[in-house]
Design a protein around this motif. Sequence first.
Motif, PDB file in Angstrom:
ATOM      1  N   PRO A  23       0.831  -1.208   0.000  1.00 47.81           N
ATOM      2  CA  PRO A  23       0.000   0.000   0.000  1.00 47.81           C
ATOM      3  C   PRO A  23       0.865   1.257   0.000  1.00 47.81           C
ATOM      4  N   GLY A  24       0.343   2.263  -0.673  1.00 50.46           N
ATOM      5  CA  GLY A  24       1.041   3.554  -0.621  1.00 50.46           C
ATOM      6  C   GLY A  24       0.368   4.439   0.403  1.00 50.46           C
ATOM      7  N   THR A  25       1.031   5.504   0.774  1.00 51.57           N
ATOM      8  CA  THR A  25       0.382   6.455   1.679  1.00 51.57           C
ATOM      9  C   THR A  25       0.113   7.745   0.920  1.00 51.57           C
ATOM     10  N   PRO A  26      -0.930   8.504   1.185  1.00 57.35           N
ATOM     11  CA  PRO A  26      -1.935   8.162   2.193  1.00 57.35           C
ATOM     12  C   PRO A  26      -2.823   6.997   1.745  1.00 57.35           C
ATOM     13  N   LEU A  27      -3.261   6.216   2.703  1.00 53.16           N
ATOM     14  CA  LEU A  27      -4.023   5.005   2.407  1.00 53.16           C
ATOM     15  C   LEU A  27      -5.285   5.299   1.605  1.00 53.16           C
ATOM     16  N   GLU A  28      -5.955   6.409   1.904  1.00 51.08           N
ATOM     17  CA  GLU A  28      -7.210   6.714   1.197  1.00 51.08           C
ATOM     18  C   GLU A  28      -6.942   6.857  -0.292  1.00 51.08           C
ATOM     19  N   ALA A  29      -5.862   7.541  -0.618  1.00 47.81           N
ATOM     20  CA  ALA A  29      -5.549   7.744  -2.040  1.00 47.81           C
ATOM     21  C   ALA A  29      -5.215   6.409  -2.696  1.00 47.81           C
ATOM     22  N   TRP A  30      -4.486   5.585  -1.964  1.00 46.63           N
ATOM     23  CA  TRP A  30      -4.122   4.286  -2.527  1.00 46.63           C
ATOM     24  C   TRP A  30      -5.366   3.429  -2.729  1.00 46.63           C
ATOM     25  N   LEU A  31      -6.288   3.461  -1.753  1.00 45.18           N
ATOM     26  CA  LEU A  31      -7.533   2.694  -1.898  1.00 45.18           C
ATOM     27  C   LEU A  31      -8.352   3.234  -3.069  1.00 45.18           C
ATOM     28  N   ASP A  33      -7.105   4.426  -5.773  1.00 44.41           N
ATOM     29  CA  ASP A  33      -6.466   3.856  -6.971  1.00 44.41           C
ATOM     30  C   ASP A  33      -6.900   2.415  -7.177  1.00 44.41           C
ATOM     31  N   ILE A  34      -6.962   1.678  -6.046  1.00 46.24           N
ATOM     32  CA  ILE A  34      -7.426   0.285  -6.157  1.00 46.24           C
ATOM     33  C   ILE A  34      -8.847   0.252  -6.722  1.00 46.24           C
ATOM     34  N   ASP A  35      -9.675   1.184  -6.263  1.00 49.08           N
ATOM     35  CA  ASP A  35     -11.052   1.224  -6.764  1.00 49.08           C
ATOM     36  C   ASP A  35     -11.080   1.490  -8.261  1.00 49.08           C
ATOM     37  N   LYS A  36     -10.184   2.374  -8.710  1.00 47.91           N
ATOM     38  CA  LYS A  36     -10.139   2.665 -10.159  1.00 47.91           C
ATOM     39  C   LYS A  36      -9.747   1.401 -10.914  1.00 47.91           C
ATOM     40  N   LEU A  37      -8.764   0.701 -10.368  1.00 49.54           N
ATOM     41  CA  LEU A  37      -8.323  -0.545 -11.014  1.00 49.54           C
ATOM     42  C   LEU A  37      -9.473  -1.536 -11.085  1.00 49.54           C
ATOM     43  N   LEU A  38     -10.205  -1.665  -9.973  1.00 49.02           N
ATOM     44  CA  LEU A  38     -11.305  -2.623  -9.939  1.00 49.02           C
ATOM     45  C   LEU A  38     -12.441  -2.202 -10.849  1.00 49.02           C
ATOM     46  N   ALA A  39     -12.611  -0.900 -11.014  1.00 47.89           N
ATOM     47  CA  ALA A  39     -13.664  -0.430 -11.930  1.00 47.89           C
ATOM     48  C   ALA A  39     -13.350  -0.866 -13.352  1.00 47.89           C
ATOM     49  N   ARG A  40     -12.060  -0.836 -13.690  1.00 50.53           N
ATOM     50  CA  ARG A  40     -11.699  -1.248 -15.049  1.00 50.53           C
ATOM     51  C   ARG A  40     -11.593  -2.757 -15.171  1.00 50.53           C
ATOM     52  N   SER A  41     -11.101  -3.394 -14.134  1.00 45.93           N
ATOM     53  CA  SER A  41     -10.896  -4.847 -14.174  1.00 45.93           C
ATOM     54  C   SER A  41     -11.468  -5.466 -12.918  1.00 45.93           C
ATOM     55  N   PRO A  42     -12.747  -5.679 -12.869  1.00 45.49           N
ATOM     56  CA  PRO A  42     -13.371  -6.155 -11.642  1.00 45.49           C
ATOM     57  C   PRO A  42     -12.831  -7.501 -11.163  1.00 45.49           C
ATOM     58  N   GLY A  43     -12.317  -8.302 -12.112  1.00 47.08           N
ATOM     59  CA  GLY A  43     -11.855  -9.618 -11.684  1.00 47.08           C
ATOM     60  C   GLY A  43     -10.373  -9.658 -11.392  1.00 47.08           C
ATOM     61  N   PHE A  44      -9.743  -8.491 -11.263  1.00 46.37           N
ATOM     62  CA  PHE A  44      -8.280  -8.462 -11.170  1.00 46.37           C
ATOM     63  C   PHE A  44      -7.749  -9.320 -10.040  1.00 46.37           C
ATOM     64  N   PHE A  45      -8.388  -9.223  -8.871  1.00 42.98           N
ATOM     65  CA  PHE A  45      -7.885  -9.970  -7.725  1.00 42.98           C
ATOM     66  C   PHE A  45      -8.586 -11.316  -7.554  1.00 42.98           C
TER      67      PHE A  45
END
Lengths: 229, 271
Positions: A23-31, A33-45
Amino acid sequence: MTTRGTTSFKFRGGTFHALVVRPGTPLEAWLADIDKLLARSPGFFAGKSVVIDVAGLSLTRDAFLGLLDELSKRDIRILGVEGADPSCVDGRVPSLTRDKADKPKRRAPAPAIETSAPAPASSILIDKPVRSGQQIVHPHGDVTVIGSVASGAEIVAAGSIHIYGTLRGRVLAGAYGNARARIFCRKLEAELMAIDGHYLVADDIEPKFRKASIQAWLGGDALEIANMD
Amino acid sequence: MAHVLVVTSGKGGVGKTTSTAALGAALASAGERVVVIDFDVGLRNLDLLMGAERRVVYDLIHVVQGAAKLTQALIRDKRIDSLFLLAASQTRDKDALTEEGVERVIRELRPFFDWIICDSPAGIERGASLAMRYADSAIVVANPEVSSVRDSDRIIGLLDSTTTKARHGEQMEKYLLLTRYDAARASRGEMLGVEDVLDILCIPLLGIIPESKEVLNASNVGTPVTLNNPASAPARAYNDVARRLKGEEVPLVVPSDKSGLLNKLFGRRAA
């Protein structure tokens, strides 16, 4: 009459592969980014074992537990945590130490196309097209494909990925922590390209590189692409 | 001994059943002994296209489950003596198919026919999977359109990995049948061209069937298009495909309903 011994459980050691996420800091910003990734690739993880590396982040116990909650809300399954302060870890999530040799002893999820060598080869060659829906996972080195990679196909490699054909699918090079991996293809129509976790989706690739013969590498934090002609 | 062909596509509605009926009829008209099998359990259509929907007593599921013998379930075509249909059940679904049952049906049919044509359902689940499982070769049907082509690519991947042939390390022969082709739209760039599709799918081209109203006309009267109007463009194209299946070299042209010069295509040879 002999008495039968009680059955006992057998324990063995094993070495496995997991995706390590830092995770990067600040955590909110990193989360975010994760949300953006999941929006594009919902099955990524989906189906992936994830280890969280929090070494050096100096998270408080509350922040750490909050992070675990946030990840679990996003359906990201945590296998364990690396580098956590012992005061943070409450047994909810196992604490892991990285194997010093860090050499893979067991293969990651079975690749769709099996390599012919009995021992894990450092690089593999696929001499037919990779079809839509097929997934090649090679945690030991480079992957070379003689043929095209179809839309809806995915290649994950520890090393570089070389496509002697048209790349229409997804490629994730350096996927096990190798920022020096590169991606090469004869004709770029990729859905997604990633090196060591830094990725570009098709929309983000400059139009001048579409259908071109290119190589891609990681320059700092961003993927760079150049024409190969 | 029969050659087992699966007609598959991935995408629905591209012309698998139409092609199965047309090719089955074309081969049988040429004297071959042909059985066409509908694997689309629950959504059967092959019986409609063959005009046999009012004569179905026993079906594939009855035979798979041992409730009927093959001889009871096979329906002879009224027009061609050597053409038979094994219909699917309409009341059951694909879960009623079993691997052993399908294997047994195909094995029992082999000695009596020259061609066993399996009409696959759309999709990649059990019905499609069992239809291709015991095939000797495959006809992959695709429309010159992006979703159809991608789905066909997926199916080709499954043909290369899940069939009995693939599991024995043999390569299954796969041929592309491009259907609903509209030369005018392709030349205007509104539709994928033949070369575009071949570039993506990388399998040999078996034939090109032009878009035509004759297909619906034939289906409405329950007759395969090759029998209903043999002079029509799709019928001629299907007849060419049947000849190629038998090993003849037939130059590839896209027949048009209108006579004219537009039809010769790159002088290319088909598979």
